[in-house]
Design a protein around this motif. Structure first.
Motif, PDB file in Angstrom:
ATOM      1  N   GLN A 162     -29.920  -0.122 -11.420  1.00  0.00           N
ATOM      2  CA  GLN A 162     -30.892   0.721 -11.230  1.00  0.00           C
ATOM      3  C   GLN A 162     -31.617   0.251  -9.926  1.00  0.00           C
ATOM      4  OE1 GLN A 162     -30.464   4.075 -11.448  1.00  0.00           O
ATOM      5  NE2 GLN A 162     -31.950   3.883  -9.525  1.00  0.00           N
ATOM      6  N   THR A 163     -32.034   0.557  -8.828  1.00  0.00           N
ATOM      7  CA  THR A 163     -32.667   0.106  -7.241  1.00  0.00           C
ATOM      8  C   THR A 163     -33.351   1.691  -7.128  1.00  0.00           C
ATOM      9  OG1 THR A 163     -31.185   0.341  -5.928  1.00  0.00           O
ATOM     10  CG2 THR A 163     -30.935  -2.421  -6.934  1.00  0.00           C
ATOM     11  N   GLN A 164     -34.750   0.504  -6.153  1.00  0.00           N
ATOM     12  CA  GLN A 164     -34.899   1.449  -5.641  1.00  0.00           C
ATOM     13  C   GLN A 164     -33.916   2.679  -4.356  1.00  0.00           C
ATOM     14  OE1 GLN A 164     -38.203  -0.358  -3.613  1.00  0.00           O
ATOM     15  NE2 GLN A 164     -39.838  -0.233  -5.152  1.00  0.00           N
ATOM     16  N   ASP A 165     -33.225   1.445  -4.351  1.00  0.00           N
ATOM     17  CA  ASP A 165     -31.886   2.263  -3.284  1.00  0.00           C
ATOM     18  C   ASP A 165     -31.408   3.366  -3.880  1.00  0.00           C
ATOM     19  OD1 ASP A 165     -33.589   1.686  -0.882  1.00  0.00           O
ATOM     20  OD2 ASP A 165     -32.256  -0.031  -0.384  1.00  0.00           O
ATOM     21  N   GLY A 166     -31.022   3.233  -5.122  1.00  0.00           N
ATOM     22  CA  GLY A 166     -29.931   3.768  -5.766  1.00  0.00           C
ATOM     23  C   GLY A 166     -29.082   2.765  -6.881  1.00  0.00           C
ATOM     24  N   ILE A 167     -28.286   2.987  -7.278  1.00  0.00           N
ATOM     25  CA  ILE A 167     -27.106   2.710  -8.385  1.00  0.00           C
ATOM     26  C   ILE A 167     -26.777   1.043  -7.260  1.00  0.00           C
ATOM     27  CG2 ILE A 167     -25.602   2.300 -10.009  1.00  0.00           C
ATOM     28  CD1 ILE A 167     -26.330   4.772 -10.865  1.00  0.00           C
ATOM     29  N   ARG A 168     -27.090   0.204  -7.614  1.00  0.00           N
ATOM     30  CA  ARG A 168     -26.451  -0.892  -7.081  1.00  0.00           C
ATOM     31  C   ARG A 168     -25.524  -2.001  -7.950  1.00  0.00           C
ATOM     32  NH1 ARG A 168     -27.553   1.557  -3.377  1.00  0.00           N
ATOM     33  NH2 ARG A 168     -28.198   1.543  -1.698  1.00  0.00           N
ATOM     34  N   GLY A 169     -24.188  -2.463  -7.922  1.00  0.00           N
ATOM     35  CA  GLY A 169     -23.944  -3.719  -7.963  1.00  0.00           C
ATOM     36  C   GLY A 169     -23.768  -5.821  -8.597  1.00  0.00           C
ATOM     37  N   VAL A 170     -25.359  -5.328  -7.359  1.00  0.00           N
ATOM     38  CA  VAL A 170     -26.245  -6.567  -7.546  1.00  0.00           C
ATOM     39  C   VAL A 170     -27.523  -6.250  -8.216  1.00  0.00           C
ATOM     40  CG1 VAL A 170     -24.221  -8.065  -6.204  1.00  0.00           C
ATOM     41  CG2 VAL A 170     -26.480  -6.792  -5.293  1.00  0.00           C
ATOM     42  N   PRO A 171     -28.403  -6.917  -8.417  1.00  0.00           N
ATOM     43  CA  PRO A 171     -29.567  -6.698  -8.363  1.00  0.00           C
ATOM     44  C   PRO A 171     -30.078  -6.861  -7.163  1.00  0.00           C
ATOM     45  CG  PRO A 171     -29.343  -8.967  -9.960  1.00  0.00           C
ATOM     46  CD  PRO A 171     -27.558  -8.245  -9.495  1.00  0.00           C
ATOM     47  N   THR A 172     -31.053  -6.181  -7.310  1.00  0.00           N
ATOM     48  CA  THR A 172     -31.990  -6.908  -6.019  1.00  0.00           C
ATOM     49  C   THR A 172     -32.666  -8.500  -5.899  1.00  0.00           C
ATOM     50  OG1 THR A 172     -34.620  -6.236  -6.693  1.00  0.00           O
ATOM     51  CG2 THR A 172     -32.728  -4.575  -5.579  1.00  0.00           C
ATOM     52  N   VAL A 173     -33.256  -9.427  -4.876  1.00  0.00           N
ATOM     53  CA  VAL A 173     -33.682 -10.025  -4.571  1.00  0.00           C
ATOM     54  C   VAL A 173     -35.522 -10.180  -5.441  1.00  0.00           C
ATOM     55  CG1 VAL A 173     -35.073 -11.661  -2.658  1.00  0.00           C
ATOM     56  CG2 VAL A 173     -32.726 -10.115  -2.092  1.00  0.00           C
ATOM     57  N   ALA A 174     -35.794  -8.857  -4.993  1.00  0.00           N
ATOM     58  CA  ALA A 174     -37.421  -8.748  -5.709  1.00  0.00           C
ATOM     59  C   ALA A 174     -37.226  -8.652  -7.406  1.00  0.00           C
ATOM     60  CB  ALA A 174     -37.708  -7.371  -4.845  1.00  0.00           C
ATOM     61  N   MET A 175     -35.994  -7.832  -7.844  1.00  0.00           N
ATOM     62  CA  MET A 175     -35.753  -8.146  -9.506  1.00  0.00           C
ATOM     63  C   MET A 175     -35.640  -9.690  -9.613  1.00  0.00           C
ATOM     64  SD  MET A 175     -32.905  -4.990  -9.694  1.00  0.00           S
ATOM     65  CE  MET A 175     -33.030  -5.428 -11.404  1.00  0.00           C
ATOM     66  N   ILE A 176     -34.777  -9.815  -8.907  1.00  0.00           N
ATOM     67  CA  ILE A 176     -34.956 -12.163  -9.208  1.00  0.00           C
ATOM     68  C   ILE A 176     -36.263 -12.521  -9.398  1.00  0.00           C
ATOM     69  CG2 ILE A 176     -32.874 -13.439  -8.603  1.00  0.00           C
ATOM     70  CD1 ILE A 176     -31.317 -12.327  -7.729  1.00  0.00           C
ATOM     71  N   VAL A 177     -36.408 -12.009  -8.166  1.00  0.00           N
ATOM     72  CA  VAL A 177     -38.084 -13.467  -7.885  1.00  0.00           C
ATOM     73  C   VAL A 177     -38.668 -12.527  -8.218  1.00  0.00           C
ATOM     74  CG1 VAL A 177     -40.095 -13.408  -5.769  1.00  0.00           C
ATOM     75  CG2 VAL A 177     -37.363 -13.660  -5.019  1.00  0.00           C
ATOM     76  N   ALA A 178     -39.124 -11.476  -9.263  1.00  0.00           N
ATOM     77  CA  ALA A 178     -40.054 -11.249 -10.347  1.00  0.00           C
ATOM     78  C   ALA A 178     -39.855 -11.824 -11.430  1.00  0.00           C
ATOM     79  CB  ALA A 178     -39.848 -10.119 -10.343  1.00  0.00           C
ATOM     80  N   ALA A 179     -38.794 -12.275 -12.042  1.00  0.00           N
ATOM     81  CA  ALA A 179     -37.430 -13.025 -12.816  1.00  0.00           C
ATOM     82  C   ALA A 179     -37.990 -14.539 -13.030  1.00  0.00           C
ATOM     83  CB  ALA A 179     -36.180 -12.542 -13.985  1.00  0.00           C
ATOM     84  N   LEU A 180     -38.313 -15.345 -11.517  1.00  0.00           N
ATOM     85  CA  LEU A 180     -38.450 -16.004 -11.521  1.00  0.00           C
ATOM     86  C   LEU A 180     -40.190 -16.583 -11.219  1.00  0.00           C
ATOM     87  CD1 LEU A 180     -36.152 -16.983  -8.134  1.00  0.00           C
ATOM     88  CD2 LEU A 180     -35.579 -17.836 -10.792  1.00  0.00           C
ATOM     89  N   GLU A 181     -40.507 -15.722 -11.495  1.00  0.00           N
ATOM     90  CA  GLU A 181     -42.274 -16.086 -10.534  1.00  0.00           C
ATOM     91  C   GLU A 181     -42.698 -15.631 -12.220  1.00  0.00           C
ATOM     92  OE1 GLU A 181     -42.804 -14.059  -7.668  1.00  0.00           O
ATOM     93  OE2 GLU A 181     -42.662 -15.838  -6.256  1.00  0.00           O
ATOM     94  N   SER A 182     -42.061 -15.415 -13.135  1.00  0.00           N
ATOM     95  CA  SER A 182     -42.739 -15.280 -14.602  1.00  0.00           C
ATOM     96  C   SER A 182     -43.281 -16.590 -15.323  1.00  0.00           C
ATOM     97  CB  SER A 182     -40.935 -13.785 -15.346  1.00  0.00           C
ATOM     98  OG  SER A 182     -41.787 -13.633 -16.539  1.00  0.00           O
TER      99      SER A 182
END
Length: 104
Positions: free
Chosen positions: A81-101
């Motif tokens: 679930q992304t801001q642009d709807g349902i997608r088959g991959v996570p957004t770059v922002a989702m991954i960056v947030a996890a990396l920067e945690s």
């Protein structure tokens, strides 16, 4: 920054290449080494926990980047679930947030 990053895939998943691209972009954006461990869910040598996730799943420090911890006991494609709807991959922002945690 050192991160334990894993990409869990099924060989026949249509979203694997896009997930690799998003992961590469996120690692660059987070100024992290573009290195991850890739697991094929069907590989008998893969750890058992990788079979709990649909494809593609990206784990950072053992946690799903989507934050929802969606797990499945069957071969399936993931959706995010992304801001642009349902997608088959996570957004770059989702991954960056996890990396920067700050929680390894």
């Amino acid at each position: 920054m050192t991160c334990n990053v894993e990409l869990i895939v099924d060989r026949n998943c249509p979203n694997v290449d896009a997930a690799r691209e998003q992961l590469t972009r996120a690692l660059v954006a987070a100024q992290a080494p573009a290195v991850w461990r890739e697991w094929d869910r069907e590989d008998p040598d893969a750890p058992g926990y990788v079979r709990q996730y649909g494809s593609p799943t990206i784990l950072v420090h053992g946690r799903d980047v989507s934050g929802d911890g969606t797990e499945s006991q069957s071969n399936c494609c993931r959706v995010y679930q992304t801001q642009d709807g349902i997608r088959g991959v996570p957004t770059v922002a989702m991954i960056v947030a996890a990396l920067e945690s700050d929680q390894p």
